[in-house]
Design an enzyme around this catalytic site. Sequence first.
Site, PDB file in Angstrom:
ATOM      1  N   LYS A 255      72.906  32.583  68.083  1.00  0.00           N
ATOM      2  CA  LYS A 255      73.144  32.635  66.630  1.00  0.00           C
ATOM      3  C   LYS A 255      72.607  31.409  65.893  1.00  0.00           C
ATOM      4  O   LYS A 255      73.235  30.909  64.957  1.00  0.00           O
ATOM      5  CB  LYS A 255      74.646  32.788  66.348  1.00  0.00           C
ATOM      6  CG  LYS A 255      75.235  34.059  66.921  1.00  0.00           C
ATOM      7  CD  LYS A 255      76.709  34.166  66.704  1.00  0.00           C
ATOM      8  CE  LYS A 255      77.514  33.355  67.683  1.00  0.00           C
ATOM      9  NZ  LYS A 255      78.919  33.715  67.761  1.00  0.00           N
ATOM     10  N   ASP A 290      85.883  34.743  70.617  1.00  0.00           N
ATOM     11  CA  ASP A 290      86.433  35.427  69.425  1.00  0.00           C
ATOM     12  C   ASP A 290      86.829  36.876  69.704  1.00  0.00           C
ATOM     13  O   ASP A 290      87.784  37.393  69.133  1.00  0.00           O
ATOM     14  CB  ASP A 290      85.470  35.339  68.225  1.00  0.00           C
ATOM     15  CG  ASP A 290      84.036  35.730  68.539  1.00  0.00           C
ATOM     16  OD1 ASP A 290      83.739  36.040  69.699  1.00  0.00           O
ATOM     17  OD2 ASP A 290      83.205  35.710  67.604  1.00  0.00           O
TER      18      ASP A 290
HETATM   19  C1  BGC Z   1      78.201  35.190  71.486  1.00  0.00           C
HETATM   20  C2  BGC Z   1      79.555  35.756  71.837  1.00  0.00           C
HETATM   21  C3  BGC Z   1      80.354  35.990  70.579  1.00  0.00           C
HETATM   22  C4  BGC Z   1      79.561  36.842  69.598  1.00  0.00           C
HETATM   23  C5  BGC Z   1      80.308  37.109  68.310  1.00  0.00           C
HETATM   24  C6  BGC Z   1      77.513  36.041  70.435  1.00  0.00           C
HETATM   25  O1  BGC Z   1      76.333  35.423  70.030  1.00  0.00           O
HETATM   26  O2  BGC Z   1      77.388  35.122  72.636  1.00  0.00           O
HETATM   27  O3  BGC Z   1      80.242  34.887  72.711  1.00  0.00           O
HETATM   28  O4  BGC Z   1      81.550  36.626  70.915  1.00  0.00           O
HETATM   29  O5  BGC Z   1      78.346  36.195  69.298  1.00  0.00           O
HETATM   30  O6  BGC Z   1      80.636  35.966  67.635  1.00  0.00           O
END
Ligand code: BGC
Length: 544
Positions: A255, A290
Amino acid sequence: MPTSTLDTPLFLFGLTTGVALAAASQFFINSLTRSQSQRSLAATAAAALLAQQQLEEPEDLVAGALKHGNPSTHLTPSGRDAALSGSLPALRRQSWSVPSFVAADGTLPRLEMEFTVSSKKLQTMVRHMVNEMRKGLESDGHMLKMIPSYVVARPAGDETGSYLALDLGGSNFRVCMVELRGQGQTAIRQSKHMVSDELKTGSGEALFDFFATCIADFLKSIGIDPKEKRALGFTFSFPVEQNAIDHGTLMQWNKGFACSGVLGVDVVNLLNKAMKKAGMNITATALVNDTVGTLVSHAYRDPQTFVGVILGTGTNAAYVERIADIPKWTGDRKNITDMVVNTEWGAYDEQSILPITSYDQALDRASNNPRKQILEKMISGMYLGEIVRYILVDLVSTGELCRGIFTPKLQTPYAFDTAYMSRIERDHSLELSDTKAVLENMLDVHNTTVQDRRIVKHVCELVGIRAARLSAAAVAAIITKMKRLDACTVAIDGSVYEHYPHFANRMRDALRELLGIMAENIVLEQARDGSGQGAALIAALHAK
Ligand code: BGC
């Protein structure tokens, strides 16, 4: 075949009080009664599903849809006629709802084909994903990480007390004081902080120091001395290899995050060190993803919740797995029947199944985590707008949009926010005036014709529908893996699910295509603030 709830191990070990036991028995009786009356329907539906899986596409998609009583899926009335008369060449032309403004020989018909995911494809994805989940539970190093969360108890609903929780999701960092009032009731005070791009890509130390400052400021703002001794739950929404409830090393940034010095390091330790350095007497006692937090906090209110999903900046899901079905779990199995597993489904990337287009490939190549999180890049809020931008650039370059005139904004990566797609999809005015406003004000694209705006809106629909259908297939895979086709609540949090128009309905439609009548047993429920509250609850459960 679906199993009955009779052989479904419940999380009764978490239910310690008399009240909670009574509630659990009632739930057990209710689900038993329902499952008996639904079993024959479910059996018929399962047989129909199996039959549908033999079909070929696209003509078989139509045949399947007709066979299972859902002829409207993707079909224009003439497409439906073509299907009924068995005219396959006509069907090939007609089965996709190509709008009248689309030039037959232009780019849009190709986009229609590339972005439309048939039921058959989704079914193949469900089957393959279930297999990948099994492999990930078996051992490490597979496509789906299937991370045991160490969360073995769901709340009974009677937990009380005030707990501090942190939540690092995607774009924001939140500090929360969660008051558990019992009977599933909570009150929350929180501060929310934007994590700047500099922090996301700077040093890990700077990031964790920032967290410590936010915590101290928040506590002071609510009249609490940061030097007071207290515990906190830390929601850290990235793939973390956990080896205890309060210990976990970062496996990969996603992200847009790429902080140095954190990969392979225990993030709880980094946080505790930063808080100590800032003079606080606070210790993180629970580290949660989360999705795990969302599941747990929703289960505080609804004991039928067995899945937590995030459809926001990123995407992922956690669910309740039988400990016996997690062969790679090497911890103590005594007194444990189930554990919440973090699937990290965003990493799903089966090239032969996912409808990966040249736009997805271009986006992936330009991202700061190429060849990673492929499913996430097709369905989550960080990327949907960017996919649309790539398509719009293509359409402008062929002269099919905006008379071939580019603006610098349109050519700027991530300038087309997913929130703009929501606005455009919500625009039902005759002249598409809000779409016009978005194009003018946000992208400096002026003098658009109604035709231009219709094309832009249609592109948003194609990308948005694909995302919702892939999300539904991923949910169906989890439900199938859990064998909970007879009753399950799926708690879903995140901006895409909450704010993107029609997303929830499109998911539900796709679930119906996939699961037939059994989709009625699956409740998709909006969860809000789940991750912060979940971390507080898990901290409470571990303080018990
Ligand atoms: C992460 C997860 C997370 C999800 C939602 C992903 O990029 O790898 O661990 O739960 O985003 O936030």
